[in-house]
Design a protein around this motif. Sequence first.
Motif, PDB file in Angstrom:
ATOM      1  N   ARG A   1     -14.609  60.679 -64.857  1.00 46.99           N
ATOM      2  CA  ARG A   1     -14.554  61.916 -64.020  1.00 46.99           C
ATOM      3  C   ARG A   1     -14.515  61.452 -62.545  1.00 46.99           C
ATOM      4  O   ARG A   1     -14.906  60.342 -62.195  1.00 46.99           O
ATOM      5  CB  ARG A   1     -15.494  62.878 -64.348  1.00 46.99           C
ATOM      6  CG  ARG A   1     -16.925  62.757 -64.244  1.00 46.99           C
ATOM      7  CD  ARG A   1     -17.710  63.810 -64.452  1.00 46.99           C
ATOM      8  NE  ARG A   1     -19.131  63.407 -64.653  1.00 46.99           N
ATOM      9  CZ  ARG A   1     -19.569  63.201 -63.365  1.00 46.99           C
ATOM     10  NH1 ARG A   1     -19.048  63.492 -62.238  1.00 46.99           N
ATOM     11  NH2 ARG A   1     -21.017  62.793 -63.286  1.00 46.99           N
TER      12      ARG A   1
ATOM     13  N   ASN B   1     -23.111  53.998 -62.954  1.00 46.08           N
ATOM     14  CA  ASN B   1     -23.098  53.788 -61.684  1.00 46.08           C
ATOM     15  C   ASN B   1     -24.016  54.276 -60.738  1.00 46.08           C
ATOM     16  O   ASN B   1     -24.727  55.208 -61.404  1.00 46.08           O
ATOM     17  CB  ASN B   1     -21.491  53.964 -61.250  1.00 46.08           C
ATOM     18  CG  ASN B   1     -21.219  53.393 -59.766  1.00 46.08           C
ATOM     19  OD1 ASN B   1     -21.944  52.306 -59.438  1.00 46.08           O
ATOM     20  ND2 ASN B   1     -20.399  54.036 -58.935  1.00 46.08           N
TER      21      ASN B   1
ATOM     22  N   ILE C   1     -21.721  49.993 -55.099  1.00 40.42           N
ATOM     23  CA  ILE C   1     -21.778  50.018 -53.517  1.00 40.42           C
ATOM     24  C   ILE C   1     -22.243  48.364 -53.272  1.00 40.42           C
ATOM     25  O   ILE C   1     -21.766  47.659 -52.482  1.00 40.42           O
ATOM     26  CB  ILE C   1     -22.359  51.042 -53.085  1.00 40.42           C
ATOM     27  CG1 ILE C   1     -21.514  51.912 -52.721  1.00 40.42           C
ATOM     28  CG2 ILE C   1     -23.085  50.677 -51.892  1.00 40.42           C
ATOM     29  CD1 ILE C   1     -21.956  53.109 -51.852  1.00 40.42           C
TER      30      ILE C   1
END
Length: 437
Positions: free
Chosen positions: A11, A120, A148
């Motif tokens: 999503r 994540n 990141i």
Amino acid sequence: MSGYTVAIVGRPNVGKSTFFNRLLEQRKAIVDDVSGVTRDRQYGIAEWNGKTFNVIDTGGFVPKSDDVFEQEIKKQVLIALDEADALIFMTDTATGITDLDEAMADVLRRTTKPVYLVVNKVDNNQRMLEATEFYSLGFEKIFFVSAISGSGTGEILDAVVEAIPEDRLADDETADIPKFAIIGQPNVGKSSLLNALVGQERTIVSDIAGTTRDTIHTHYNMFQKEFVLIDTAGIRRKQKVHEDLEFYSVIRAIKAMDEADVCLLVLDAEKGISAQDLSIFSLAARKGKGIVILVNKWDLVEKQTNTARDYEKQLKERLAPFTDVPVLFISAKDKLRIFKAIEIALEVVENKKKKIPTSQLNDVMLKAIAAYHPPVVRGNPVSIKYVTQLPTHVPSFAFFCNYPDDIKTPYRNYLENKLRETFDFKGVPVRIFFRKK
Ligand code: GDP
Ligand code: GDP
């Protein structure tokens, strides 16, 4: 090239795009700016432990209403399931498991293809503890990453690469016969072109390859010409999931491209070149494929003296900087210049295989360098001493010099143009490297 394709689904805002860029590291992604409800979809090539594979970030949808939103995402997942070899299902530990995650997990659990659940935003130990809730989604292959910072990406890459079957990496028995991929958007005339070329001919052997392929290979052997045409146009499969024809056709094009030496990019003359065609074009160039552009349905265009010339000029403005590409105006319907297209494609194959003798190369290029020196960057004159062609599949040239980092793009382009002018690499991407002497 493997043609192995991994799709990232999930999503919006879980970090797909961040993760995608991570997988590709410095390699620039191609962004497909399909307008409308989608945000950019991205295609790229990842490399790990010497193996390469395609990565697709399926993008996200700008929600109009929750209903449409969920429906669209499901459709996206279904296409990815149908077309990709493996899936990366991204979730986000900062938000935890949502209803949409559950819905997607339901669909993804049913496939026999490898699904890698990637959790994540696991940026610290606290997050790591929270992330364990994702085990409840029931996937065996689960990875905790921070897109990141890049932590955890090595493990997932190891797992993906390990699952690529060996036969997807090896060459097949037709390795030395030129292979042409017919690619382009729906309805530009790919099937018509294929039929016009090989349709009624009795001498043609058509083999529909086995289950590992989503492309049809047609072996053509006539008039002393032998080649394989790879197409995806004829394959129309299953459900009506494929309403998202554009996305569908792009994945197909990427697969066909990987197996080909030269891509025949077919355009509809009346529609011209689209942003998506340009994505495909630059992807092909970055993959080192030869390219021929076929402007089809030329019969429909009202012509005056300079119509073709003007059309080509405008087209090339869009293709810049790689403009040294053959453009042919054809009609699959009237069989106009379709065999010419094959001849040109065969020439591009020859250009791609071309090896320039070192003495000749130095002769020409050192003269060109003497005529126009690289601009001085930090007060030190750059001197290029020697040029050699590297033994690679894509024509690549190494220029040996004292300050390789001081040579900038305009000068690089100058050298490329000189190479193209002198040796004819039409339709072929050329690579130039500067190395320390
Ligand atoms: P997409 O919509 O799934 O493609 O998500 P994006 O890649 O655009 O990321 C959505 C947001 O999450 C952005 O603000 C990212 O900076 C952020 N983000 C992505 N990965 C991480 C991560 O590993 N940790 C944290 N803290 N934020 C992340
Ligand atoms: P594909 O989806 O790219 O395989 O496209 P098709 O081969 O199915 O062709 C799409 C439509 O364009 C069909 O109606 C064809 O008859 C038509 N078409 C294909 N090539 C030509 C052409 O050269 N001229 C004209 N006028 N129509 C064409």
